[in-house]
Structure formats: structure tokens, C-alpha cells
Design an enzyme around this catalytic site. Sequence first.
Site, mmCIF file in Angstrom:
data_model
loop_
_atom_site.group_PDB
_atom_site.id
_atom_site.type_symbol
_atom_site.label_atom_id
_atom_site.label_comp_id
_atom_site.label_asym_id
_atom_site.label_seq_id
_atom_site.Cartn_x
_atom_site.Cartn_y
_atom_site.Cartn_z
ATOM 1 N N GLU A 293 38.413 93.524 69.647
ATOM 2 C CA GLU A 293 39.278 94.228 68.691
ATOM 3 C C GLU A 293 40.403 93.276 68.353
ATOM 4 O OE1 GLU A 293 42.697 95.752 67.487
ATOM 5 O OE2 GLU A 293 42.608 96.709 69.455
ATOM 6 N N CYS A 327 48.373 97.139 67.034
ATOM 7 C CA CYS A 327 47.328 96.703 66.102
ATOM 8 C C CYS A 327 47.162 97.710 64.972
ATOM 9 C CB CYS A 327 46.003 96.534 66.837
ATOM 10 S SG CYS A 327 46.046 95.355 68.195
#
Length: 545
Positions: A293, A327
Site C-alpha cells: 500500500e 495515506c
Amino acid sequence: MATGFFNVPVPKNEPVKSYIPNSAERIALKAALAEARSKQIDIPMYIGSEEIMTDDRYAVTPPHDHQHVLGYYSLGDASHVKKAIEASLAAREQWANLSWEHRASIFLKAADLLAGPYRAEINAATMLGQSKNAYQAEIDAACEMIDFLRFNVYYASQIYKEQPQSSDGVWNRLEHRPLEGFVFALTPFNFTAIAGNLPTSAALMGNVCVWKPALTQVYAANVLMKVFKAAGLPDGVINLIYVDGPVAGDIIFSHPDFAGIHFTGSTKVFQHIWQTIGNNLPLYKSFPRIVGETGGKDFVVAHSSADAKAVAVGLVRGAFEYQGQKCSAASRAYIPSNLWEAIKNFMIEDLATIKMGGTEDFSNFVNAVIDEKSFDKIAAYIDNAKKDTRVTVIAGGNYDKSKGYFVEPTVLLTTDPMYTTMCEEIFGPVLTIYVYAPEQFEETLELVDKTSPYALTGSIFAQDRYIIEQASKKLVNAAGNFYINDKPTGAVVGQQPFGGARASGTNDKAGSILNLLRWVSPRTIKETFVSPTDHRYPFLASDQE
């Protein structure tokens, strides 16, 4: 040996404590903060049964108070990477052969330790080492980490229970083996829970791991390792090392027993890792699992039917909680002109009430960014925006690093939807807004979809259900986690499995069964009870017989 089919405890999300004045958790957390600040500790690497210190020591300081030293970690070298790999491989056979319920028990115990005796310590370590306020630390280092451990055990049991059908005279079985070799967990600074989940999710499935955290997160990583050991994790299953990335990569990605990487970090680093693994494929025993990720340029789209106050709150929380260092943080917003003045005024009103400072003062909503490198990068974006005629600073725009790496929550208004801060990941408290004409909503959705290479999170604010459906379909590939009338942050384990595609990663959904499936290698077993004794099939018989 006694055996059985075991049902694991049904997981529930760990309740988030409030930390209101005079509450027991607030008193305990303040005591843990004071205790941590009152001493300096030595943080070892954990390799096999050893706790290793080196002469190459680096200070750990709070980002919001960088003159104060919390302790020192020992920086390792290539020899420690090799030693960690050897320790993991030495532990592999016994760990892989341990009955799965005993592996599960270790991580369930770790969850209970974090929920109880270690809760204040892990939250305090995260607050001091990563400059998170009490609430952000609680939802991350305590609750999400606990949820990862408990839900992953439940998902593992579901994987093991899933079995194929069998026909008459045949028994078909499915085994889920750990990967052949070791897993490399490369973890980020911004979430203690991610740092803990990346090695433990693989280890739960019988794998052994070499874990390299971000050097700005070692203070809390050390507490996690203490918890894992207290829970009974055998030596060598997870080996925690502090080395520079290229030093680790050169050795790990050229090792024949490298079986997979569990990664969270920057897109450029992940792309380099993927390319390196591809170049080294002939070296490996198996095709390595690549799970990652990476970044995001997460969006908020408001429609002309949206509730202006809800949009404003979603933007303030989504963009500025944990200084925009998630994020999933909202970093670009598309606002219709009919709502812009109201949303702007609500945001300015809210931002005026936000205090910025150290995490030890619980009244501070905003704290420091992680380090000087990050601070300088964010400051450069703000300085360039101030000089650009296409940009107006609506709020914030100031910064100071004399005591800590503080950047004010900054709202930029641009007339250019392709302006730099609408396209590039900043990873700081900077939100850029583009105002569009309401009749250009469809064109704006097209713009949202094409502006960024990332596809992690995003949200739509609207009261018109046809519009919500339209946006959901148009932006189907623009975000792996899509939110309706909410900020694009705050995914909860077991509720919103997290991950994105495009330049945001492999979308293997941490916090779900999908992620755990990446850490096993299934073996199908077919047993025939009465074996054939004639090679001929009936169709071979002659029509004359």
C-alpha cells in the site's frame, strides 16, 4: 495427540476510550507520558533470541520537541540483515508446524495485553515518537492494532475451514501452507498499527519475518516487540532490525529464500522494489508475493446539493487530523461555486479554534510533522504556492521548526485544477481546493479521475441519490476506499478493508481475509479410497461386445 475443530472468539472492534478530563485512561496515559519523558532508553534490535546494540547510536526525539531525547536506537548494518534472515529461517520449520490455534493464541494474547496493561505505554510511545495526539494514538496504536490481531485470527480460521467438495470414493482436502522462505515487512512511520500488522499478519499464517520499521517509528515498534514477546512469540519468528533501506534491500531481494514483501510506504520505493524483484526472479525458489500500500492524492468532491457544514467538517478532519500524514488524508477538494463561500467560512471558523503544539497538552488538535526532511518539503510547497498567481492562501501558510516541526493547517485555493498541489502527494497539512461551476459536475468527475495517478481514497458529498450513484460509478477506479457524505479517512478493521490500486498499491485490503490469503500457499490433496486396478475406461469397449 488430542485434536479438534476450534472456533475462535468472534471479534468485535475495540472500543475507543474518550480520555476526557479525570477519566482513568487519561490519568494513566499522562502518567505514561511523564514516565517516558523522565528517562532515556536504549532500543535494541531483536534478532532470534538476542537483543542487539551497536556502537552506531541515534537519538529518538519527539517531532514536536526535537531537543528532548527519549532514547537511542542502534543502527545495524549488512551483518544484522543476514543474521535476521538466518534467525528467521532457523525458526521456520518449528513455527510452520505449530498447530494454528497456538499461533492464534499468541496474537490473541498480544491483543489483550495491548488492550490492558500495555495500552497507556503504546499510546504514549506513539504520541511522543510520532507526534500523535491522544485520540489519534488511541484509534491507531491501541484500537486498530488490537483489531488487526483479533480479526486476523478470525479470518485465519475462516481460511482454514474453507474446504473443497468431494465426490463418491474421493476425499478432497485443502491445506494452507506458509510461504517457503521468509517474508520481509517494511513498515511506515505514520501508523503504529500498520507497523505491527505487516509482520504479524504474515506470521499468524505460519510465516517467519524480517521486520524493518521506519527509523522514525522505532520508539513504538520497540513497545510492540515487547508485547509480542510477552505474548509468547517464539524467538526468530519476527526479527526487528534498524538498518538503512538500501542495505536491507541489497541482501533481502537477492536471497533465494525471499518469499514475499509486506510493504507500506512511498510509490517510488515500491516501484523500485518491484523492479528489483522482477530482475532477480531467477534467484528465488518461488515467485515472491508482493503486497503493498503506497501513496494517495485523496479527493473530496462536493455536489451542489451537498450540506455545506458537513463538507467543511469533512475537509477539516480529513485533511488535518494527524497533520495530513495519513495515506488517506484529504488533499484535494472540488467545491461547487454555489457552496464555496459557506464552506470557506465554516472552515475558517473551525480552523480558528484549532490549537497546535505538543501532544502532552491534550487541548492541541494539531501536532508536529514527523521530521525535518518532511517539514522542509511541506514548507517548500507552501512557499511556492504563495508566489504563484494561480493560488490564494485561504488559511494557515505559516510554519516553524525552532522547537518542533510545526506546520499550520493550510488551505490553498487554486484556479488551475492541475496545479502542483492538486496533483502531487505532499503528506502534510495542506489542502488545495478548486471551485467549479455546478453545471460542470460531470466534467469535474472526469477531472477527479484523471488528475492523479493514485487511487487510494476519496469521497462524494451530495444529498441527491442519483448524483451519488453517478459519482460512485464514474469514480469506480479512482479510489479503493470510497466514502459517501464522510471524510476519506478512518477505515476500521472488519468494517472498511483498506487499500487502493493504480499507483496506490496492490489493493490487498489490510484488515480483511483478502490480505491473509496472500501469505499462504494452498496445497490440494486428493485421496482415492479404492484405487482403480484396470487402466481401461468403459468407453473403450467394442460395440460388438
